[in-house]
Design a protein around this motif. Sequence first.
Motif, short mmCIF file in Angstrom:
data_model
loop_
_atom_site.label_atom_id
_atom_site.label_comp_id
_atom_site.label_asym_id
_atom_site.label_seq_id
_atom_site.Cartn_x
_atom_site.Cartn_y
_atom_site.Cartn_z
N ARG A 1 0.83 -1.22 0.00
CA ARG A 1 0.00 0.00 0.00
C ARG A 1 0.86 1.27 0.00
NH1 ARG A 1 -5.59 -1.42 2.59
NH2 ARG A 1 -5.49 -3.66 2.36
N ASP A 2 1.89 1.24 -0.82
CA ASP A 2 2.81 2.36 -0.93
C ASP A 2 2.55 3.08 -2.25
OD1 ASP A 2 4.99 4.05 -0.60
OD2 ASP A 2 6.41 2.59 -1.42
N THR A 3 2.62 4.38 -2.23
CA THR A 3 2.38 5.17 -3.43
C THR A 3 3.35 4.81 -4.55
OG1 THR A 3 1.62 6.99 -2.04
CG2 THR A 3 2.15 7.52 -4.30
N ALA A 4 4.60 4.56 -4.19
CA ALA A 4 5.60 4.21 -5.20
C ALA A 4 5.24 2.90 -5.91
CB ALA A 4 6.98 4.12 -4.57
N VAL A 5 4.67 1.95 -5.18
CA VAL A 5 4.27 0.67 -5.78
C VAL A 5 3.15 0.91 -6.78
CG1 VAL A 5 3.24 -1.59 -5.31
CG2 VAL A 5 5.02 -0.70 -3.80
N PHE A 6 2.15 1.70 -6.39
CA PHE A 6 1.04 1.99 -7.30
C PHE A 6 1.52 2.77 -8.52
CE2 PHE A 6 -1.41 1.58 -3.27
CZ PHE A 6 -2.17 0.48 -3.64
N THR A 7 2.45 3.68 -8.32
CA THR A 7 2.97 4.47 -9.43
C THR A 7 3.69 3.58 -10.43
OG1 THR A 7 3.18 6.41 -8.02
CG2 THR A 7 4.45 6.41 -10.05
N ARG A 8 4.48 2.64 -9.96
CA ARG A 8 5.18 1.72 -10.87
C ARG A 8 4.18 0.86 -11.65
NH1 ARG A 8 8.51 0.96 -6.24
NH2 ARG A 8 10.30 2.30 -6.43
N ILE A 9 3.12 0.42 -10.97
CA ILE A 9 2.09 -0.37 -11.65
C ILE A 9 1.43 0.46 -12.74
CG2 ILE A 9 -0.14 -1.52 -11.36
CD1 ILE A 9 0.83 -2.29 -8.50
N ARG A 10 1.07 1.71 -12.42
CA ARG A 10 0.43 2.59 -13.40
C ARG A 10 1.36 2.90 -14.56
NH1 ARG A 10 -1.39 7.83 -11.59
NH2 ARG A 10 -2.56 7.79 -13.51
N LEU A 11 2.64 3.09 -14.28
CA LEU A 11 3.61 3.36 -15.36
C LEU A 11 3.68 2.20 -16.34
CD1 LEU A 11 6.60 4.98 -13.44
CD2 LEU A 11 5.26 6.02 -15.27
N THR A 12 3.77 1.01 -15.82
CA THR A 12 3.87 -0.15 -16.69
C THR A 12 2.57 -0.35 -17.47
OG1 THR A 12 5.43 -1.15 -15.17
CG2 THR A 12 4.41 -2.61 -16.78
N LEU A 13 1.44 -0.21 -16.81
CA LEU A 13 0.16 -0.33 -17.51
C LEU A 13 0.05 0.73 -18.60
CD1 LEU A 13 -2.63 -1.56 -17.92
CD2 LEU A 13 -3.47 -0.06 -16.09
N GLY A 14 0.47 1.95 -18.32
CA GLY A 14 0.45 3.01 -19.32
C GLY A 14 1.30 2.67 -20.53
N ARG A 15 2.45 2.07 -20.30
CA ARG A 15 3.32 1.67 -21.41
C ARG A 15 2.65 0.60 -22.28
NH1 ARG A 15 7.62 1.82 -17.20
NH2 ARG A 15 8.62 3.83 -17.48
N PHE A 16 2.01 -0.36 -21.64
CA PHE A 16 1.28 -1.38 -22.39
C PHE A 16 0.15 -0.74 -23.22
CE2 PHE A 16 3.14 -4.57 -19.51
CZ PHE A 16 3.36 -5.62 -20.37
N LEU A 17 -0.57 0.20 -22.61
CA LEU A 17 -1.68 0.85 -23.32
C LEU A 17 -1.17 1.63 -24.53
CD1 LEU A 17 -3.84 2.15 -20.34
CD2 LEU A 17 -4.38 0.26 -21.89
N VAL A 18 -0.09 2.36 -24.35
CA VAL A 18 0.47 3.13 -25.47
C VAL A 18 0.89 2.20 -26.60
CG1 VAL A 18 2.46 4.54 -26.16
CG2 VAL A 18 1.17 5.14 -24.11
N LEU A 19 1.56 1.12 -26.27
CA LEU A 19 2.00 0.18 -27.30
C LEU A 19 0.81 -0.48 -27.99
CD1 LEU A 19 4.29 -1.26 -28.76
CD2 LEU A 19 4.28 -2.97 -26.92
N GLY A 20 -0.19 -0.88 -27.22
CA GLY A 20 -1.39 -1.48 -27.80
C GLY A 20 -2.12 -0.53 -28.72
N LEU A 21 -2.21 0.75 -28.31
CA LEU A 21 -2.87 1.75 -29.15
C LEU A 21 -2.09 2.00 -30.44
CD1 LEU A 21 -4.10 4.32 -26.49
CD2 LEU A 21 -5.51 2.86 -27.95
N GLU A 22 -0.78 1.90 -30.38
CA GLU A 22 0.03 2.05 -31.59
C GLU A 22 -0.28 0.94 -32.59
OE1 GLU A 22 1.99 4.51 -32.50
OE2 GLU A 22 1.94 5.62 -30.62
N PHE A 23 -0.43 -0.29 -32.10
CA PHE A 23 -0.79 -1.40 -32.98
C PHE A 23 -2.19 -1.19 -33.57
CE2 PHE A 23 2.63 -3.85 -30.90
CZ PHE A 23 3.20 -4.42 -32.02
N GLN A 24 -3.11 -0.71 -32.75
CA GLN A 24 -4.47 -0.47 -33.25
C GLN A 24 -4.47 0.61 -34.33
OE1 GLN A 24 -7.22 -2.26 -32.43
NE2 GLN A 24 -5.84 -3.54 -31.25
N LEU A 25 -3.69 1.65 -34.14
CA LEU A 25 -3.58 2.71 -35.15
C LEU A 25 -2.95 2.15 -36.43
CD1 LEU A 25 -3.92 5.63 -36.01
CD2 LEU A 25 -1.71 6.13 -34.93
N ALA A 26 -1.95 1.30 -36.28
CA ALA A 26 -1.32 0.68 -37.46
C ALA A 26 -2.35 -0.16 -38.22
CB ALA A 26 -0.14 -0.18 -37.03
N ALA A 27 -3.20 -0.87 -37.50
CA ALA A 27 -4.23 -1.68 -38.17
C ALA A 27 -5.21 -0.78 -38.92
CB ALA A 27 -4.97 -2.53 -37.14
#
Length: 121
Positions: free
Chosen positions: A45-71
Motif C-alpha cells: 500500500r505504498d504510493t511508489a508501488v502503485f505508481t510503478r504499476i500505473r507506469l507499466t500499464l500506461g506503457r502497455f496501453l500506449v504500445l497497444g494503441l500504436e498497434f491499433q492505429l497501425a491496423a
Amino acid sequence: MNVEEAVGRGHQLVVTAVELVGVVVIVAGVAWAVLRFVVDGLRYRDTAVFTRIRLTLGRFLVLGLEFQLAADILRTALSPTFAQIGQLAAVAAIRTGLNYVLRKEIEQEQRQVETPREGTR
C-alpha cells in the motif's frame, strides 16, 4: 479466386493480425497490472508501488494503441474512399492525442519514481 480477391483477403488477414496483436498487448498489460496490484499493491500500500504499476500499464496501453492505429492505417491503405480517409484521420487524431497524454503522464510519474531514488544515494 482472382488476384484482386487474394490480395483483399491477405490484406484483411494482416489487418486482423495487427489488431489482434494490439488487443493481446493491452490485455497482457491489464493482466500484469492486476497481478501486481494484488501481489504488491495490497501488501505494501505504498504510493511508489502503485505508481510503478500505473507506469507499466500506461506503457502497455500506449504500445497497444500504436498497434491499433497501425491496423487502421493498413485497413485504409487498400483503395481508400474519402469517407474512410476521414474516419482514419479522426481515429488517428484521437489515438494520437490519447498517446500524447499517456506519454506525458508516464514521463511525469517516471520522474516522481526516480526522484526518491536519487535522494537516497
